[in-house]
Design a protein around this motif. Structure first.
Motif, mmCIF file in Angstrom:
data_model
loop_
_atom_site.group_PDB
_atom_site.id
_atom_site.type_symbol
_atom_site.label_atom_id
_atom_site.label_comp_id
_atom_site.label_asym_id
_atom_site.label_seq_id
_atom_site.Cartn_x
_atom_site.Cartn_y
_atom_site.Cartn_z
ATOM 1 N N GLN A 95 -45.483 34.539 -37.816
ATOM 2 C CA GLN A 95 -44.034 34.370 -37.943
ATOM 3 C C GLN A 95 -43.544 33.346 -36.938
ATOM 4 O O GLN A 95 -44.106 33.208 -35.863
ATOM 5 C CB GLN A 95 -43.327 35.706 -37.675
ATOM 6 N N LYS A 96 -42.475 32.663 -37.262
ATOM 7 C CA LYS A 96 -41.909 31.674 -36.343
ATOM 8 C C LYS A 96 -40.745 32.232 -35.535
ATOM 9 O O LYS A 96 -40.241 31.589 -34.643
ATOM 10 C CB LYS A 96 -41.452 30.434 -37.115
ATOM 11 N N SER A 97 -40.276 33.425 -35.856
ATOM 12 C CA SER A 97 -39.205 34.038 -35.066
ATOM 13 C C SER A 97 -39.242 35.548 -35.289
ATOM 14 O O SER A 97 -39.938 36.034 -36.163
ATOM 15 C CB SER A 97 -37.842 33.493 -35.483
ATOM 16 N N GLY A 98 -38.505 36.274 -34.488
ATOM 17 C CA GLY A 98 -38.426 37.713 -34.636
ATOM 18 C C GLY A 98 -39.285 38.455 -33.632
ATOM 19 O O GLY A 98 -39.935 37.870 -32.763
ATOM 20 N N SER A 99 -39.290 39.776 -33.757
ATOM 21 C CA SER A 99 -39.964 40.611 -32.760
ATOM 22 C C SER A 99 -41.482 40.473 -32.803
ATOM 23 O O SER A 99 -42.131 40.518 -31.758
ATOM 24 C CB SER A 99 -39.564 42.077 -32.942
ATOM 25 N N ARG A 100 -42.086 40.288 -33.991
ATOM 26 C CA ARG A 100 -43.544 40.094 -34.057
ATOM 27 C C ARG A 100 -43.934 38.818 -33.332
ATOM 28 O O ARG A 100 -44.949 38.759 -32.639
ATOM 29 C CB ARG A 100 -44.037 40.021 -35.508
ATOM 30 N N HIS A 101 -43.130 37.782 -33.496
ATOM 31 C CA HIS A 101 -43.406 36.499 -32.840
ATOM 32 C C HIS A 101 -43.335 36.654 -31.316
ATOM 33 O O HIS A 101 -44.237 36.238 -30.602
ATOM 34 C CB HIS A 101 -42.387 35.459 -33.317
ATOM 35 N N ARG A 102 -42.262 37.258 -30.835
ATOM 36 C CA ARG A 102 -42.100 37.442 -29.383
ATOM 37 C C ARG A 102 -43.224 38.309 -28.822
ATOM 38 O O ARG A 102 -43.777 38.024 -27.762
ATOM 39 C CB ARG A 102 -40.740 38.079 -29.076
#
Length: 77
Positions: A46-53
């Motif tokens: 993913q490029k954004s969101g909680s999985r990315h962070r």
């Protein structure tokens, strides 16, 4: 103690396996094969969101070539 073997993740590619510089990793086809074999639910980077962070936070110590390539694919700084 015998170690349990995981599923075979090879996916047929005409040119062979992709290198790290070519973006080698689990493709959509590879994720689908792994999910069928294990009953898992792997998702694409993913490029954004909680999985990315979360991924970027737990992988910041990865110093190897493949780790750096994974972090590039996820867009981690």
């Amino acid at each position: 103690m015998a170690r349990k073997k995981g599923p075979n993740l090879s996916v047929a590619i005409v040119t062979g396996k992709l290198s790290v510089s070519q973006g080698g990793g689990l493709t959509a086809k590879g994720r689908a094969k792994y999910n069928r074999a294990t009953g898992s639910n792997l998702k694409a980077p993913q490029k954004s969101g909680s999985r990315h962070r979360s991924f970027c936070a737990r992988s910041k110590h990865w110093k190897g070539e493949r780790g750096k390539a994974a972090r590039r694919r996820w867009g981690c700084r």
